[in-house]
Design an enzyme around this catalytic site. Structure first.
Site, mmCIF file in Angstrom:
data_model
loop_
_atom_site.group_PDB
_atom_site.id
_atom_site.type_symbol
_atom_site.label_atom_id
_atom_site.label_comp_id
_atom_site.label_asym_id
_atom_site.label_seq_id
_atom_site.Cartn_x
_atom_site.Cartn_y
_atom_site.Cartn_z
ATOM 1 N N PRO A 87 -0.026 -10.472 2.555
ATOM 2 C CA PRO A 87 0.365 -11.841 2.164
ATOM 3 C C PRO A 87 1.237 -11.856 0.909
ATOM 4 O O PRO A 87 1.943 -12.821 0.645
ATOM 5 C CB PRO A 87 -0.967 -12.525 1.905
ATOM 6 C CG PRO A 87 -1.989 -11.692 2.560
ATOM 7 C CD PRO A 87 -1.467 -10.277 2.523
ATOM 8 N N GLU A 114 -10.542 -6.446 1.776
ATOM 9 C CA GLU A 114 -9.887 -7.314 0.778
ATOM 10 C C GLU A 114 -8.466 -6.856 0.497
ATOM 11 O O GLU A 114 -7.669 -7.560 -0.115
ATOM 12 C CB GLU A 114 -10.703 -7.322 -0.536
ATOM 13 C CG GLU A 114 -12.122 -7.833 -0.387
ATOM 14 C CD GLU A 114 -12.147 -9.149 0.403
ATOM 15 O OE1 GLU A 114 -12.822 -9.192 1.452
ATOM 16 O OE2 GLU A 114 -11.418 -10.081 -0.011
ATOM 17 N N ASP A 167 21.079 -15.160 18.979
ATOM 18 C CA ASP A 167 21.980 -15.503 17.882
ATOM 19 C C ASP A 167 21.665 -16.868 17.318
ATOM 20 O O ASP A 167 22.056 -17.183 16.210
ATOM 21 C CB ASP A 167 23.427 -15.427 18.361
ATOM 22 C CG ASP A 167 23.794 -13.961 18.584
ATOM 23 O OD1 ASP A 167 24.849 -13.679 19.111
ATOM 24 O OD2 ASP A 167 22.934 -13.135 18.231
HETATM 25 C C1 4FV Z 1 -1.040 -10.641 6.192
HETATM 26 C C2 4FV Z 1 -0.144 -11.726 6.280
HETATM 27 C C3 4FV Z 1 -2.485 -10.736 5.927
HETATM 28 C C4 4FV Z 1 -4.853 -9.679 3.933
HETATM 29 C C5 4FV Z 1 -6.116 -8.943 3.670
HETATM 30 C C6 4FV Z 1 -5.209 -8.233 5.771
HETATM 31 C C7 4FV Z 1 -4.584 -9.536 5.402
HETATM 32 C C8 4FV Z 1 -6.390 -8.101 4.884
HETATM 33 N N1 4FV Z 1 -0.339 -9.523 6.385
HETATM 34 N N2 4FV Z 1 1.093 -11.210 6.564
HETATM 35 N N3 4FV Z 1 -0.388 -13.036 6.136
HETATM 36 N N4 4FV Z 1 -3.138 -9.557 5.710
HETATM 37 O O1 4FV Z 1 -3.043 -11.834 5.883
HETATM 38 O O2 4FV Z 1 0.939 -9.885 6.618
HETATM 39 O O3 4FV Z 1 -6.518 -6.762 4.478
#
Ligand code: 4FV
Length: 246
Positions: A87, A114, A167
């Protein structure tokens, strides 16, 4: 294009890698996707990959050593572009998808718990990418989103006609509406122009509808969109009629 994935749930990828567009592209050798189990790089007999967070606070954190061993081993003497899905990353969009698709090889790191010990990010990651501002339980689904979007940009994976539509986002506009048989649905008919066989008229209708959809649903995209003079005039016309109809 070669894509390596590191995850503690490799089984999640099996149906995805074997099905539909990605599956066909893999069969045709346009894509090489290898999914690796991070636990194979854990050194304790419980194959554990997580531990308690320093400073407390609940939840578990993924330990660094298995990631460092895995990334080094799977990279070998190559330099895959190492992407951590998280995130905290830059939001995945069409421009980023095209940039990643131009690379030789990607390595996707899928976190769980986490998160991952910060020192993995500092030593083993070239870029962090997010698919959106919400928290998932793992990076596996974001990795699949990225693989699907990137693989569509690999030459030959998507048929020509479809790539023309790709596109639409390149031009920064949403797609136009689509219709197919039956001709009447819930009393709703198909726009006359689409039955006319007049391809020039159909094309300008689709252009206008793509503009209308973007103006209504994603006006923010219009700021960046590279529009032709005709489209600018059409947009002005749409804005006027929108103002009139309040
Ligand atoms: C996430 C997102 C996402 C966060 C903690 C995996 C999680 C856990 N990855 N875009 N939104 N990852 O929420 O890519 O480990």
């Amino acid at each position: 294009m070669r894509i390596q994935v590191l995850t503690i749930f490799p089984e999640l990828f099996a149906p995805f890698v074997a099905t539909s567009l990605v599956g066909r592209a893999t069969e045709r050798g346009l894509l090489r996707i290898e999914v690796h189990d991070l636990r194979d790089y854990s050194e304790d007999r419980h194959r554990s990959v997580d531990d308690e967070p320093y400073g407390g606070g609940g939840g578990m954190v993924m330990t660094a050593p298995p990631w460092i061993r895995a990334v080094r081993d799977l990279a070998g003497d190559r330099q895959p572009w190492r992407v951590l899905l998280s995130p905290q990353g830059r939001r995945l969009d069409d421009a980023k998808v095209r940039e990643l698709a131009a690379r030789e090889e990607l390595m996707l790191l899928c976190g769980r718990y986490e998160g991952i010990d910060e020192r993995v990010r500092e030593t083993m990651v070239d870029e962090e990418i997010s698919i959106g501002d919400y928290v998932l339980s793992g990076g596996e689904l974001p990795a699949m989103v990225l693989i699907e979007a990137v693989s569509r940009q690999v030459p030959g994976v998507v048929g020509l006609e479809k790539s023309v539509r790709e596109d639409s986002f390149r031009r920064g506009l949403l797609d136009h509406p689509h219709y197919t048989r039956p001709p009447v649905v819930e009393g709703l008919e198909v726009p006359e122009v689409l039955l006319s066989g007049n391809h020039a008229a159909i094309e300008s209708w689709r252009e206008a509808e793509a503009l209308r959809a973007t103006l209504e649903k994603r006006p923010d995209l219009l700021v960046e969109a590279d529009l032709t003079e005709v489209q600018r005039r059409e947009l002005e016309r749409l804005r006027k009629s929108a103002r009139k109809s309040g």
